[in-house]
Write an enzyme that holds these catalytic residues in place. Sequence first.
Site, PDB file in Angstrom:
ATOM      1  N   ASP A 159      -3.048  41.174  25.234  1.00 36.45           N
ATOM      2  CA  ASP A 159      -2.975  42.411  25.976  1.00 36.45           C
ATOM      3  C   ASP A 159      -3.257  42.004  26.832  1.00 36.45           C
ATOM      4  OD1 ASP A 159      -1.093  44.635  25.343  1.00 36.45           O
ATOM      5  OD2 ASP A 159      -3.026  45.969  24.369  1.00 36.45           O
TER       6      ASP A 159
ATOM      7  N   ASP B 132       4.415  43.644  39.104  1.00 38.74           N
ATOM      8  CA  ASP B 132       4.643  42.601  40.248  1.00 38.74           C
ATOM      9  C   ASP B 132       4.689  43.184  41.287  1.00 38.74           C
ATOM     10  OD1 ASP B 132       2.942  40.607  38.899  1.00 38.74           O
ATOM     11  OD2 ASP B 132       4.581  40.066  37.988  1.00 38.74           O
TER      12      ASP B 132
HETATM   13  P1  IMP Z   1       1.691  43.075  27.497  1.00 36.32           P
HETATM   14  O1  IMP Z   1       0.019  42.445  27.038  1.00 36.32           O
HETATM   15  O2  IMP Z   1       2.706  41.961  27.321  1.00 36.32           O
HETATM   16  O3  IMP Z   1       1.851  44.550  26.759  1.00 36.32           O
HETATM   17  O4  IMP Z   1       1.994  43.620  28.733  1.00 36.32           O
HETATM   18  C1  IMP Z   1       1.639  45.130  29.079  1.00 36.32           C
HETATM   19  C2  IMP Z   1       1.899  46.126  30.824  1.00 36.32           C
HETATM   20  O5  IMP Z   1       1.176  45.297  31.639  1.00 36.32           O
HETATM   21  C3  IMP Z   1       3.141  45.233  30.266  1.00 36.32           C
HETATM   22  O6  IMP Z   1       4.614  45.754  29.922  1.00 36.32           O
HETATM   23  C4  IMP Z   1       3.120  45.228  32.643  1.00 36.32           C
HETATM   24  O7  IMP Z   1       3.988  46.342  32.561  1.00 36.32           O
HETATM   25  C5  IMP Z   1       1.718  45.545  32.536  1.00 36.32           C
HETATM   26  N1  IMP Z   1       1.310  43.582  33.161  1.00 36.32           N
HETATM   27  C6  IMP Z   1       0.736  42.409  32.082  1.00 36.32           C
HETATM   28  N2  IMP Z   1       0.619  41.776  33.336  1.00 36.32           N
HETATM   29  C7  IMP Z   1       1.179  42.240  33.886  1.00 36.32           C
HETATM   30  C8  IMP Z   1       1.716  41.048  34.964  1.00 36.32           C
HETATM   31  O8  IMP Z   1       1.490  39.848  35.422  1.00 36.32           O
HETATM   32  N3  IMP Z   1       2.727  41.951  36.408  1.00 36.32           N
HETATM   33  C9  IMP Z   1       3.336  42.999  36.048  1.00 36.32           C
HETATM   34  N4  IMP Z   1       2.969  43.794  34.969  1.00 36.32           N
HETATM   35  C10 IMP Z   1       1.944  43.191  34.085  1.00 36.32           C
END
Ligand code: IMP
Length: 208
Positions: free
Chosen positions: A72, A167
């Site tokens: 997460d 990003d």
């Molecule tokens: P999850 O861990 O896939 O649930 O990601 C949570 C949210 O955090 C994503 O939908 C993005 O909005 C943000 N996020 C997490 N990692 C990244 C990254 O590497 N780049 C940009 N946004 C990120």
Amino acid sequence: MKQVVLATRNKGKIVEFERLLSELASDIHVLGLSDFPDMPDVEESGTTLQENALLKSRAIAAFTSLPSLADDSGLFVSALGGDPGVYSARWAGAHGDDEANTEKVLGQMRALAQLDPNLDRSASFKCVIALSFPKGHAQAGRDFIEQGEMPGALIESPRGDHGFGYDPIFIPSGLTLTSAELSAEQKDSISHRGRAMRQIAPILIELL
Ligand code: IMP
């Protein structure tokens, strides 16, 4: 062949993790959630990245009877008191609306910058990855947690077409490009997720 399930339906993430593991061991096959179409969605009801990662890794290990990894992640903005943090994916309401989420953070930063021209624009992406084992495995009942962080700062308007999420508005510390202007390989080498994955990989190999 040993097997592990990665909590994703994204084939790219599976290939990438398999490549990382293959540098350390040659006998591990990485499965994804598409290999278990009946696996119900796990609600991310935790209030921390660690809680959500554990909710997912435990549920998947129980359902698949295989060792399971779940991550997460989120963006933590200093001037917003750590928001959007664990709520990054649904900051503007709908889950996964990257553009609306980014616009909301930019709007919040614009409002603060009007009050304070020297606004602290620092932010950090964080990732927690959890490894859980199913009943019957020598490690059953134990969880392993690793974390990765990518510090940086927010800019005022989006730049770049690669990556996803926030990003385009994030410049990693020490660079001048946004993480959406980096290649996938460049980003993986410094990203919160890449770091967490590289830390959990040797633990997984030892315990599988
Ligand atoms: P999850 O861990 O896939 O649930 O990601 C949570 C949210 O955090 C994503 O939908 C993005 O909005 C943000 N996020 C997490 N990692 C990244 C990254 O590497 N780049 C940009 N946004 C990120």
